[in-house]
Write an enzyme that holds these catalytic residues in place. Structure first.
Site, PDB file in Angstrom:
ATOM      1  N   GLY A 383       0.956  -1.157   0.000  1.00 25.60           N
ATOM      2  CA  GLY A 383       0.000   0.000   0.000  1.00 25.60           C
ATOM      3  C   GLY A 383       1.052   1.274   0.000  1.00 25.60           C
ATOM      4  O   GLY A 383       2.139   1.389   0.614  1.00 25.60           O
ATOM      5  N   THR A 384       1.544   2.507  -0.828  1.00 21.61           N
ATOM      6  CA  THR A 384       2.434   3.648  -1.224  1.00 21.61           C
ATOM      7  C   THR A 384       1.712   5.008  -1.145  1.00 21.61           C
ATOM      8  O   THR A 384       0.484   5.027  -1.232  1.00 21.61           O
ATOM      9  CB  THR A 384       2.917   3.428  -2.676  1.00 21.61           C
ATOM     10  OG1 THR A 384       3.525   2.158  -2.779  1.00 21.61           O
ATOM     11  CG2 THR A 384       3.847   4.497  -3.169  1.00 21.61           C
ATOM     12  N   THR A 385       2.531   6.036  -0.994  1.00 19.96           N
ATOM     13  CA  THR A 385       1.925   7.372  -1.035  1.00 19.96           C
ATOM     14  C   THR A 385       2.802   8.284  -1.870  1.00 19.96           C
ATOM     15  O   THR A 385       4.003   8.048  -2.013  1.00 19.96           O
ATOM     16  CB  THR A 385       1.743   7.957   0.382  1.00 19.96           C
ATOM     17  OG1 THR A 385       0.810   9.047   0.336  1.00 19.96           O
ATOM     18  CG2 THR A 385       3.051   8.475   0.967  1.00 19.96           C
ATOM     19  N   SER A 402       6.546   4.165   0.853  1.00 18.77           N
ATOM     20  CA  SER A 402       5.600   3.060   0.840  1.00 18.77           C
ATOM     21  C   SER A 402       5.905   2.033   1.915  1.00 18.77           C
ATOM     22  O   SER A 402       7.056   1.819   2.284  1.00 18.77           O
ATOM     23  CB  SER A 402       5.651   2.370  -0.531  1.00 18.77           C
ATOM     24  OG  SER A 402       4.839   1.219  -0.551  1.00 18.77           O
TER      25      SER A 402
END
Length: 577
Positions: A383, A384-385, A402
């Site tokens: 799951g 990354t931002t 991430s």
């Protein structure tokens, strides 16, 4: 009247001129921030308004996301940081990716790579990268930059509806006492509006603020993480932390319609975006129009070929000779585009890699592993931002960080409060694969920060998105819409989104894949029919169910004004000043 010269707004889209836009661009002249949580965006803006530069603000955002957006990122993960220094005009990449533990052998994972838990954790790299970047480019003291995140850890962050849904679905978050203490203090996952505090994480951040990188990689934080992971059967050691360092790189780039687009080099998948652009440039996309079947078809077929090349050639360049020069060569793109049929989609599994070695001067380095075209195994001789920031001086940061999948390993490292990644799930266990697991080696990554500059060298676009292997195609769509069709920042992030899946595209173990082209239902019937007629396996999804959580800052080419937008599909928030 001046208003008579403005183009009409789209019906049922209050701010859209070229495409859907339900929120206006957020504009300013002193700075702009786009991050995937409002409190993280506010942390970055607070630092800008205190006199900090874009790198200082990026530090604040990076740490704040650990508490504000725990499903996607945090200081127990890794990432890539792109920095544009306005004074020198330079662009640098801080590769903040940690390696597989030295004890992470193929034999250890002979039964497969667990999706969660202690054996899913690789060395966290993001803190080293963020602090190294601040040391090189920051203006304010490190402690001042981390302070907003500490306040969030102590004061608490209300849980958004999206994070509450994700927590409810992630059963492993209840498996570990250290994690339950933070995210299920009453015995069940926290719900919407309930406030999460993480006092242990606040203490870890205070240590980092006081002692710098050594506190994390050579001191009490590493010791505590290793203690917890080891007790639960993991193989991370203090040596793994001690030997970690940030790799500094020059970016890779190509031109598109005269604009220069910069990306992170391998082990980032940024080359895919440049390959896609190189192929798309060969077609008259502006005449076909945005969101047309012709435009999407060509973009999907370009993406299909670029991913086939990644599957064959890309891995950690310290161990693998990656033909990056050939992959992003315009002539190589021409050779790949010749296989695109404008009236028919390629059959699933029919597209193989090209031969980029034929398009670069240097032959393979025989001291490293490498691959040539059409080989089924790797040759060997031995799951990354996402968030973006720009400051009053024009310095800019595009950063991805991430934990891998949602909430990473689901394990908080003992009393550190740090939620740890599950990046080991990116490895392949097929010994012949170019990205086969090797202890101490870094896996290939999907994260790819982006900046685009005008033909006269002015910064034009900063953008990016989380989304694993879908990142490069979301960035592809945003850049084509911005550079070919003049979309505003909000139009770029809110436009109807498509996502193509293919075998060999999935980075997460066990790397299974399927053929599908998912379109948000806001695309026209004519576009959907045109794609199906060409043989695409089209699946219609909800109007706002497309992957990613895109963010973009555009810089007005004449006035220099900043125009920012965050993706309404997630919890993102844009602020300008």
């Amino acid at each position: 009247m001046v208003t008579d010269q403005l183009p009409p707004l789209l019906e049922n889209s209050p701010h859209g001129v070229n495409s859907d836009s339900y929120r206006p661009d957020v504009m300013g002249v002193h700075g702009a921030v786009v991050a995937n949580h409002p409190l993280a965006s506010q942390a970055g803006m607070r630092i800008l308004q205190a006199g900090g530069n874009a790198v200082d603000a990026a530090v604040a955002i990076s740490f704040a996301l650990s508490i504000a957006e725990p499903q996607s990122s945090g200081i127990g993960g890794d990432g890539f940081i792109m920095i544009h220094d306005a004074k020198s005009g330079s662009i640098k990449i801080a590769n903040s990716v940690g390696a597989a533990p030295l004890a992470a052998t193929q034999e250890l994972y002979s039964a497969g790579i667990p999706a969660k838990g202690p054996l899913s954790i690789s060395v966290p790299g993001i803190v080293h990268g963020v602090l190294s970047t601040h040391e090189k480019f920051g203006q304010l003291k490190l402690a001042q930059c981390i302070e907003p995140a500490i306040e969030l850890c102590e004061g608490g962050v209300p849980t958004s509806a999206r994070i509450a849904r994700l927590l409810k679905s992630e059963k492993p978050m209840l498996d570990y006492e250290s994690t339950r203490t933070v995210y299920a203090p009453s015995g069940r996952p926290v719900r919407t509006g309930e406030v999460v505090r993480n006092l242990d994480l606040a203490q870890s951040m205070k240590l980092i603020a006081e002692e710098g990188v050594d506190a994390y990689y050579n001191g009490p934080i590493a010791k505590e993480i290793v203690r917890q992971v080891s007790e639960l059967g993991g193989v991370l050691t203090e040596e793994d932390f001690n030997r970690h360092t940030t790799r500094w790189h020059d970016p890779i780039s190509t031109t598109y319609r005269g604009n220069t687009v910069y990306e992170a080099p391998p082990n980032s998948s940024g080359h895919i975006l440049l390959q896609e652009l190189n192929m798309a440039e060969l077609y008259d996309i502006p005449s076909w129009g945005p969101d047309s079947a012709e435009t999407i078809h060509v973009m999907v077929e370009a993406k299909r070929r670029a991913f086939a090349d990644r599957e064959a050639y890309m891995a950690d360049p310290e161990f693998i000779d990656v033909p990056t020069e050939g992959l992003i060569c315009k002539d190589f793109a021409g050779s790949r585009a010749r296989g695109i049929d404008l009236e028919a989609a390629a059959e699933a599994m029919s597209v193989r890699e090209g031969d980029p070695w034929a398009f670069q001067d240097a032959p393979p380095d025989v001291s490293k592993r490498f691959r040539r075209q059409w080989k089924s195994v790797t040759e060997r001789t031995t799951g990354t931002t996402h968030f973006c920031v720009i400051d009053r001086w024009g310095n800019a940061v595009s950063q991805l960080q991430s934990l891998q999948t949602n909430f990473g390993s689901a394990l908080i490292g003992g009393k550190t409060g740090i939620l740890l990644n599950n990046r080991m799930t990116y490895w392949h266990l097929d010994e012949g694969h170019i990205d086969a697991l090797r202890p101490g080696q870094r896996g290939r990554h999907t994260m790819n920060p982006v900046m685009a500059f005008t033909p006269n060298g002015k910064l034009r676009v900063i953008c990016g998105t989380p989304g694993g292997d879908t990142q490069v195609q979301t960035n592809f769509q945003m850049l084509v819409n911005a550079l070919d069709f003049g979309y505003s920042a909000s139009e770029c992030v809110e436009a109807p989104r498509w996502t193509h899946y293919q075998s060999g595209m999935e980075s997460t173990y066990p790397h299974t894949g399927f053929e599908s082209l998912k379109l948000e239902r806001r695309f026209s019937d004519a576009t959907v029919e045109g794609l199906r007629k060409r043989g695409h396996d089209v699946e219609i999804i909800g109007a706002w169910e497309g992957t990613g959580s895109a963010g973009m800052i555009q810089i007005h080419p004449e006035t220099g004004a900043y125009m920012a937008a965050a993706d309404p599909r997630r919890d993102g928030h844009a602020i300008a000043w």
